[in-house]
Design a protein around this motif. Sequence first.
Motif, PDB file in Angstrom:
ATOM      1  N   UNK A   1     -21.721   7.623  35.737  1.00 61.77           N
ATOM      2  CA  UNK A   1     -21.590   6.834  34.514  1.00 61.77           C
ATOM      3  C   UNK A   1     -22.762   5.860  34.416  1.00 61.77           C
ATOM      4  N   UNK A   2     -23.286   5.712  33.217  1.00 61.55           N
ATOM      5  CA  UNK A   2     -24.352   4.732  33.002  1.00 61.55           C
ATOM      6  C   UNK A   2     -23.784   3.524  32.261  1.00 61.55           C
ATOM      7  N   UNK A   3     -24.508   2.421  32.326  1.00 64.40           N
ATOM      8  CA  UNK A   3     -24.087   1.185  31.672  1.00 64.40           C
ATOM      9  C   UNK A   3     -24.679   1.164  30.266  1.00 64.40           C
ATOM     10  N   UNK A   4     -23.803   1.170  29.270  1.00 64.82           N
ATOM     11  CA  UNK A   4     -24.251   1.174  27.870  1.00 64.82           C
ATOM     12  C   UNK A   4     -25.176  -0.004  27.584  1.00 64.82           C
ATOM     13  N   UNK A   5     -26.297   0.290  26.960  1.00 62.64           N
ATOM     14  CA  UNK A   5     -27.203  -0.751  26.504  1.00 62.64           C
ATOM     15  C   UNK A   5     -28.093  -1.370  27.571  1.00 62.64           C
ATOM     16  N   UNK A   6     -28.059  -0.847  28.794  1.00 60.65           N
ATOM     17  CA  UNK A   6     -28.912  -1.407  29.845  1.00 60.65           C
ATOM     18  C   UNK A   6     -29.854  -0.329  30.366  1.00 60.65           C
ATOM     19  N   UNK A   7     -31.138  -0.578  30.163  1.00 62.82           N
ATOM     20  CA  UNK A   7     -32.159   0.327  30.666  1.00 62.82           C
ATOM     21  C   UNK A   7     -32.973  -0.329  31.765  1.00 62.82           C
ATOM     22  N   UNK A   8     -33.744   0.469  32.459  1.00 57.78           N
ATOM     23  CA  UNK A   8     -34.551  -0.024  33.565  1.00 57.78           C
ATOM     24  C   UNK A   8     -35.515  -1.122  33.125  1.00 57.78           C
ATOM     25  N   UNK A   9     -36.134  -0.979  31.953  1.00 58.41           N
ATOM     26  CA  UNK A   9     -37.105  -1.984  31.514  1.00 58.41           C
ATOM     27  C   UNK A   9     -36.476  -3.370  31.405  1.00 58.41           C
ATOM     28  N   UNK A  10     -35.268  -3.447  30.884  1.00 63.55           N
ATOM     29  CA  UNK A  10     -34.572  -4.734  30.797  1.00 63.55           C
ATOM     30  C   UNK A  10     -34.328  -5.301  32.187  1.00 63.55           C
ATOM     31  N   UNK A  11     -33.902  -4.458  33.094  1.00 64.41           N
ATOM     32  CA  UNK A  11     -33.647  -4.893  34.468  1.00 64.41           C
ATOM     33  C   UNK A  11     -34.939  -5.373  35.133  1.00 64.41           C
ATOM     34  N   UNK A  12     -36.019  -4.633  34.951  1.00 66.71           N
ATOM     35  CA  UNK A  12     -37.295  -5.032  35.544  1.00 66.71           C
ATOM     36  C   UNK A  12     -37.753  -6.387  34.999  1.00 66.71           C
ATOM     37  N   UNK A  13     -37.601  -6.589  33.713  1.00 64.07           N
ATOM     38  CA  UNK A  13     -38.017  -7.861  33.111  1.00 64.07           C
ATOM     39  C   UNK A  13     -37.199  -9.033  33.651  1.00 64.07           C
ATOM     40  N   UNK A  14     -35.931  -8.786  34.008  1.00 62.95           N
ATOM     41  CA  UNK A  14     -35.109  -9.847  34.604  1.00 62.95           C
ATOM     42  C   UNK A  14     -35.687 -10.297  35.944  1.00 62.95           C
ATOM     43  N   UNK A  15     -36.414  -9.412  36.605  1.00 65.06           N
ATOM     44  CA  UNK A  15     -37.087  -9.748  37.862  1.00 65.06           C
ATOM     45  C   UNK A  15     -38.557 -10.099  37.641  1.00 65.06           C
ATOM     46  N   UNK A  16     -38.929 -10.264  36.378  1.00 62.00           N
ATOM     47  CA  UNK A  16     -40.310 -10.579  35.998  1.00 62.00           C
ATOM     48  C   UNK A  16     -41.287  -9.525  36.513  1.00 62.00           C
ATOM     49  N   UNK A  17     -40.882  -8.267  36.385  1.00 65.59           N
ATOM     50  CA  UNK A  17     -41.725  -7.129  36.759  1.00 65.59           C
ATOM     51  C   UNK A  17     -42.122  -6.412  35.475  1.00 65.59           C
ATOM     52  N   UNK A  18     -43.415  -6.215  35.282  1.00 65.41           N
ATOM     53  CA  UNK A  18     -43.902  -5.445  34.137  1.00 65.41           C
ATOM     54  C   UNK A  18     -43.482  -3.992  34.346  1.00 65.41           C
ATOM     55  N   UNK A  19     -42.776  -3.379  33.371  1.00 64.01           N
ATOM     56  CA  UNK A  19     -42.310  -2.000  33.537  1.00 64.01           C
ATOM     57  C   UNK A  19     -43.411  -0.984  33.788  1.00 64.01           C
ATOM     58  N   UNK A  20     -44.624  -1.291  33.364  1.00 63.58           N
ATOM     59  CA  UNK A  20     -45.756  -0.418  33.656  1.00 63.58           C
ATOM     60  C   UNK A  20     -45.485   1.041  33.367  1.00 63.58           C
ATOM     61  N   UNK A  21     -45.633   1.877  34.382  1.00 56.56           N
ATOM     62  CA  UNK A  21     -45.514   3.331  34.242  1.00 56.56           C
ATOM     63  C   UNK A  21     -44.081   3.833  34.279  1.00 56.56           C
ATOM     64  N   UNK A  22     -43.117   2.976  34.546  1.00 58.18           N
ATOM     65  CA  UNK A  22     -41.732   3.421  34.719  1.00 58.18           C
ATOM     66  C   UNK A  22     -41.095   3.796  33.379  1.00 58.18           C
ATOM     67  N   UNK A  23     -40.385   4.924  33.337  1.00 55.22           N
ATOM     68  CA  UNK A  23     -39.636   5.256  32.126  1.00 55.22           C
ATOM     69  C   UNK A  23     -38.450   4.302  31.993  1.00 55.22           C
ATOM     70  N   UNK A  24     -37.984   4.107  30.780  1.00 55.13           N
ATOM     71  CA  UNK A  24     -36.847   3.216  30.555  1.00 55.13           C
ATOM     72  C   UNK A  24     -35.546   3.977  30.793  1.00 55.13           C
ATOM     73  N   UNK A  25     -35.336   4.364  32.045  1.00 52.80           N
ATOM     74  CA  UNK A  25     -34.177   5.163  32.432  1.00 52.80           C
ATOM     75  C   UNK A  25     -32.898   4.338  32.355  1.00 52.80           C
TER      76      UNK A  25
END
Length: 186
Positions: free
Chosen positions: A45-69
């Motif tokens: 099951x995935x969490x509705x409305x939460x993608x990797x890019x949002x999570x990365x930004x919460x850690x102040x990480x530029x998503x760069x090459x990562x897909x928004x999985x």
Amino acid sequence: MESAPFLTGQFLLAMPGIGDPRFERAVIAMCAHDDEGALGIGVGETIDGLGLHTLLRQFQIDPGAAPDAAVHFGGPVEPRRGFVLHSTDWEGQDTIDVGGRWALSGTVDVLRAIAEGKGPNQWLVALGYAGWGEGQLDAEMARHGWFSTESTPGLLYDVDAEDRWMVGFAGAGIDPRMLASSAGTA
């Protein structure tokens, strides 16, 4: 003497009628199981409305090459704690090898590596985990709760989250539509 049937490196599939709505159609990648308890990461099951890019930004990480999985619901225990299940071609400061089948990392270094395109080739991110105390999972396995099946990395990386439960049963030669939602007695 027979050894204990530990489930590290296998998948647990929730049986129909498991009785806990948090685990209906759950697929748990078992990362640790021994005499002291068990820990697994939900991957069905995935969490509705939460993608990797949002999570990365919460850690102040530029998503760069990562897909928004999508981010997976790893389980009800510590739902704000993150984990990455990934291929064994990358290792960080806390990476645990799970039976040679996949690896588990729980620190921010794996997220940074993924964003920089230097992380594992295959991965999925989850928040929370499923945990069992001493003997708890063993008791649930003896009742009508879980079905264990051999793992293949393909179930983690090549199958969409919403299809993993059906595909997991199919890989074991079982059509879950034919399963009863309660256990019988003899």
